[in-house]
Write an enzyme that holds these catalytic residues in place. Structure first.
Site, mmCIF file in Angstrom:
data_model
loop_
_atom_site.group_PDB
_atom_site.id
_atom_site.type_symbol
_atom_site.label_atom_id
_atom_site.label_comp_id
_atom_site.label_asym_id
_atom_site.label_seq_id
_atom_site.Cartn_x
_atom_site.Cartn_y
_atom_site.Cartn_z
ATOM 1 N N SER A 1 10.761 12.895 4.305
ATOM 2 C CA SER A 1 11.734 12.412 2.890
ATOM 3 C C SER A 1 11.022 13.347 1.907
ATOM 4 C CB SER A 1 10.974 10.981 2.845
ATOM 5 O OG SER A 1 11.533 10.542 1.486
ATOM 6 N N HIS B 1 15.567 14.033 4.967
ATOM 7 C CA HIS B 1 15.999 12.515 4.565
ATOM 8 C C HIS B 1 15.955 12.453 2.997
ATOM 9 C CE1 HIS B 1 16.015 8.346 5.206
ATOM 10 N NE2 HIS B 1 15.172 8.206 4.186
HETATM 11 C C1 DX5 Z 1 11.113 4.205 0.886
HETATM 12 C C2 DX5 Z 1 11.902 5.215 1.435
HETATM 13 C C3 DX5 Z 1 11.064 6.244 2.233
HETATM 14 C C4 DX5 Z 1 9.873 6.731 1.726
HETATM 15 C C5 DX5 Z 1 9.095 6.800 2.957
HETATM 16 O O1 DX5 Z 1 11.783 3.404 0.115
HETATM 17 O O2 DX5 Z 1 13.249 4.892 1.946
HETATM 18 O O3 DX5 Z 1 11.919 7.270 2.891
HETATM 19 O O4 DX5 Z 1 10.193 8.044 1.351
HETATM 20 O O5 DX5 Z 1 7.712 7.073 2.334
HETATM 21 P P1 DX5 Z 1 6.578 7.252 3.214
HETATM 22 O O6 DX5 Z 1 6.793 7.889 4.520
HETATM 23 O O7 DX5 Z 1 5.541 7.848 2.221
HETATM 24 O O8 DX5 Z 1 6.116 5.802 3.543
HETATM 25 ZN ZN ZN Z 2 14.178 6.439 3.221
#
Ligand code: DX5
Ligand code: ZN
Length: 225
Positions: free
Chosen positions: A9, A33
């Site tokens: 992400s 992502h």
């Molecule tokens: C949260 C997002 C995620 C986020 C995940 O609302 O949808 O994609 O970037 O981040 P991590 O992996 O740090 O929990």
């Molecule tokens: Zn996400």
């Protein structure tokens, strides 16, 4: 553990150096992502069309746009034109807007983009069931949408297993994506439960060696990178 796709992400990447983040995905991961937040559906604002468009010429792997916005139906065409290969939106956002998730899923597909439906941790898995035939993937949030770096919610395993069971029962080809608090400590268990796409922000981009972090999510050691 089955074969999983790793989707870093970019929300957790250094926005001044997105090109470096893009290179990491192109060389070591499977999917970009991209978290789009509107400050209304979630209490945070991230980025929108310009960032997706900027990545388009460099992205060799599919761009997966996760819409955390109200009225997602208004923006499908623009994200499709910006280069998204996958677009997902929240079932609960559509429901609150009074729009039909089925129509939005069909609209996403009409632009040649893979449609996906998302649920937050407090939304039961069954809410996804009426729409599975229309989805290429479902996204199960393992934290509440809005912020990176949150703690993984353990009950997500049960939800993944329930969705997996229903997909198999109906003989459908729908991938399960999981997003939030995913890291090397839970990746294998998530894959065992049935997750096929692992989204990871902090555990990849905040790692000293993001490429090794991607490999660790696949269950490989650094030497196999
Ligand atoms: C949260 C997002 C995620 C986020 C995940 O609302 O949808 O994609 O970037 O981040 P991590 O992996 O740090 O929990
Ligand atoms: Zn996400």
């Amino acid at each position: 553990m089955g074969k999983v796709l790793i989707a870093p992400s970019l929300l957790a990447a250094d926005f001044l150096h997105l090109e470096e983040a893009a290179r990491l995905v192109n060389d070591h991961a499977d999917i970009f992502h991209l978290d789009v937040m509107d400050g209304t559906f979630v209490p945070n604002i991230s980025f929108g069309f310009p960032v997706v468009e900027a990545l388009r010429p460099v992205a060799k792997k599919p761009m997966d746009v996760h819409l955390m916005i109200v009225h997602p139906e208004k923006y499908i065409e623009r994200f499709a034109k910006a280069g998204a290969s996958m677009i997902s939106f929240h079932e609960e956002a559509a429901e609150a807007d009074g729009s039909d998730p089925a129509e939005i899923l069909r609209s996403i597909r009409s632009f040649g983009v893979s449609p996906g439906l998302v649920v937050n941790p407090d939304i039961p898995a069954e809410k996804l069931f009426p729409y599975l035939e229309l989805c290429d993937f479902v996204l199960i949030m393992s934290v509440f949408a809005g912020f990176g770096g949150q703690k993984f919610i353990e009950s997500s395993y049960e939800k993944i297993r329930a969705v997996r069971k229903e997909i198999l029962r109906r003989g459908l080809d729908v991938k399960i994506e999981v997003d939030g608090g995913v890291g090397p400590s839970n990746a294998a268990a998530l894959a065992d439960a049935g997750a096929e796409i692992l989204v990871a922000g902090s555990s990849v981009f905040k790692a000293a060696d993001p490429a090794a972090a991607v490999a660790a999510l696949r269950g490989q050691s650094c030497e196999q990178v």
